[in-house]
Enzyme design. Sequence first.
Site, PDB file in Angstrom:
ATOM      1  N   LYS A  21       0.845  -1.203   0.000  1.00  0.00           N
ATOM      2  CA  LYS A  21       0.000   0.000   0.000  1.00  0.00           C
ATOM      3  C   LYS A  21       0.880   1.253   0.000  1.00  0.00           C
ATOM      4  O   LYS A  21       2.081   1.167   0.271  1.00  0.00           O
ATOM      5  CB  LYS A  21      -0.911  -0.021   1.239  1.00  0.00           C
ATOM      6  CG  LYS A  21      -0.160   0.018   2.572  1.00  0.00           C
ATOM      7  CD  LYS A  21      -1.081  -0.267   3.755  1.00  0.00           C
ATOM      8  CE  LYS A  21      -0.295  -0.227   5.061  1.00  0.00           C
ATOM      9  NZ  LYS A  21      -1.102  -0.719   6.205  1.00  0.00           N
TER      10      LYS A  21
ATOM     11  N   ARG B 251     -10.823  -0.066  14.328  1.00  0.00           N
ATOM     12  CA  ARG B 251     -10.443   0.745  13.178  1.00  0.00           C
ATOM     13  C   ARG B 251     -11.175   0.247  11.937  1.00  0.00           C
ATOM     14  O   ARG B 251     -11.943   0.961  11.337  1.00  0.00           O
ATOM     15  CB  ARG B 251      -8.919   0.687  12.996  1.00  0.00           C
ATOM     16  CG  ARG B 251      -8.374   1.693  12.012  1.00  0.00           C
ATOM     17  CD  ARG B 251      -6.871   1.569  11.845  1.00  0.00           C
ATOM     18  NE  ARG B 251      -6.473   0.329  11.205  1.00  0.00           N
ATOM     19  CZ  ARG B 251      -5.272   0.109  10.718  1.00  0.00           C
ATOM     20  NH1 ARG B 251      -4.327   1.037  10.822  1.00  0.00           N
ATOM     21  NH2 ARG B 251      -4.968  -1.041  10.147  1.00  0.00           N
TER      22      ARG B 251
ATOM     23  N   TYR C 286      17.424  29.515   9.177  1.00  0.00           N
ATOM     24  CA  TYR C 286      16.288  30.166   9.844  1.00  0.00           C
ATOM     25  C   TYR C 286      16.488  30.172  11.355  1.00  0.00           C
ATOM     26  O   TYR C 286      16.909  29.171  11.945  1.00  0.00           O
ATOM     27  CB  TYR C 286      14.996  29.401   9.556  1.00  0.00           C
ATOM     28  CG  TYR C 286      14.431  29.623   8.179  1.00  0.00           C
ATOM     29  CD1 TYR C 286      14.102  30.895   7.738  1.00  0.00           C
ATOM     30  CD2 TYR C 286      14.210  28.534   7.341  1.00  0.00           C
ATOM     31  CE1 TYR C 286      13.562  31.088   6.472  1.00  0.00           C
ATOM     32  CE2 TYR C 286      13.666  28.714   6.076  1.00  0.00           C
ATOM     33  CZ  TYR C 286      13.351  29.988   5.649  1.00  0.00           C
ATOM     34  OH  TYR C 286      12.815  30.174   4.402  1.00  0.00           O
TER      35      TYR C 286
ATOM     36  N   MET D 178      12.328  24.032   3.728  1.00  0.00           N
ATOM     37  CA  MET D 178      11.414  23.262   2.878  1.00  0.00           C
ATOM     38  C   MET D 178      12.173  22.427   1.854  1.00  0.00           C
ATOM     39  O   MET D 178      11.857  21.264   1.620  1.00  0.00           O
ATOM     40  CB  MET D 178      10.437  24.205   2.158  1.00  0.00           C
ATOM     41  CG  MET D 178       9.369  23.447   1.382  1.00  0.00           C
ATOM     42  SD  MET D 178       8.295  24.526   0.420  1.00  0.00           S
ATOM     43  CE  MET D 178       7.491  25.470   1.698  1.00  0.00           C
TER      44      MET D 178
HETATM   45  C1  LIG Z   1      -0.320  -1.720   6.867  1.00  0.00           C
HETATM   46  C2  LIG Z   1      -0.938  -3.023   7.236  1.00  0.00           C
HETATM   47  C3  LIG Z   1      -0.161  -4.193   7.312  1.00  0.00           C
HETATM   48  C4  LIG Z   1       1.340  -4.184   7.222  1.00  0.00           C
HETATM   49  O1  LIG Z   1       1.837  -3.722   8.464  1.00  0.00           O
HETATM   50  P1  LIG Z   1       3.396  -3.613   8.793  1.00  0.00           P
HETATM   51  O2  LIG Z   1       3.422  -3.212  10.219  1.00  0.00           O
HETATM   52  O3  LIG Z   1       3.934  -2.561   7.897  1.00  0.00           O
HETATM   53  O4  LIG Z   1       4.008  -4.941   8.539  1.00  0.00           O
HETATM   54  C5  LIG Z   1      -0.823  -5.390   7.516  1.00  0.00           C
HETATM   55  N1  LIG Z   1      -2.167  -5.426   7.688  1.00  0.00           N
HETATM   56  C6  LIG Z   1      -2.934  -4.323   7.652  1.00  0.00           C
HETATM   57  C7  LIG Z   1      -4.398  -4.442   7.845  1.00  0.00           C
HETATM   58  C8  LIG Z   1      -2.349  -3.083   7.442  1.00  0.00           C
HETATM   59  O5  LIG Z   1      -3.107  -1.984   7.421  1.00  0.00           O
END
Ligand SMILES: *Cc1c(COP(=O)(O)O)cnc(C)c1O
Length: 344
Positions: free
Chosen positions: A33, A128, A242, A290
């Site tokens: 992802k 969640r 800065y 930046m």
């Molecule tokens: C992002 C995610 C993972 C991977 O998690 P890591 O801690 O990066 O290994 C696995 N399952 C779900 C549902 C996630 O959102």
Amino acid sequence: MSTARLTINLLALANNWRALDAKTNAETAAVVKADAYGLGAGPVSDALAEEGVRTFFVAAAEEGAEVRAAVGASPMIGVFSGHMEGDADLLQAHDLTPMLNSPEQVQRHEQSLPGHAFGIQLDTGMNRLGLERSDWAELRERIEAQNPALIMSHLACADEPDHPMNTYQLRNFRDMTEGVTARRSLAATGGILLGPEYHFDLCRAGVGLYGGMPFAAAKPVVTADLPVIQVRELAEGETVGYGNSWTARRPSRIATVAAGYADGLHRAIGGGIDAFAGGQPCPVVGRISMDLITVDVTDLPEDPERLRILNGHQTVDDLAEAAGTIGYEILTSLGARYSRGYVE
Ligand SMILES: *Cc1c(COP(=O)(O)O)cnc(C)c1O
């Protein structure tokens, strides 16, 4: 060349997958992802599929197209956010498997894509994503009759091995999935390290593949090289950047380097990180701007052309610690301005 360059070592990536896979008797899926945590979903997925990964996960259906193009027809690509309104075409076109999260999603999927593969995400306490216990109890029979590809849940505190939440969620997951015939999955990287009772049939490795904690034995996957734009001489007592936050205590040479907080070098990094010329660390001084950082290169014999901010000595987790965040956030915020190269 005035932009920074990320080099992604696909051999180290493959190595990390093998090392995580060797820790379990389960299948090890790859979570790609957010553009493979910022490292490029196409090349990363391609390399992992070559290595033997058969299951991938993305967060949203939109991310699935690039992964499907990279891995070919056979691997499963799961979508954590499930089946959202308007996703049906994408899910079908790229043969994506949504992890359904709510009774509404189950209904939407049954109506708009009957017979199309899906998984189920259960909420075991993180609150969640996922079906609540009561919804699951109500829908279970109907869902099981459609042969879900996977039943999964996610741990809230897996990076803290002694946290009581881990055993609490494990108990809930066992309890809620007792007797199911579908494959089950609970662990991400942290869960893999918690031990075999967390592994079930499939583990979902993300950050550990990319060289981040909590997989301490991970090989570093990313290096970041930043071009030096100019180098100037400072007299003792002159200040840099800065807010005049750094003052030269000796006659100094300061390199101005092309990367800043817009490129993922968080402004909160107050110091305590280095930029490397070969093996030699040079302290980053003054505030992060930046687009620019300033580096004390007084101790180098020659002015450098580029400096390395990420390497095997200073990892994403070191940068994260200096910024008061986690490696995941550093990785995913390494900016769009970096050019990317891949070592295979
Ligand atoms: C992002 C995610 C993972 C991977 O998690 P890591 O801690 O990066 O290994 C696995 N399952 C779900 C549902 C996630 O959102």
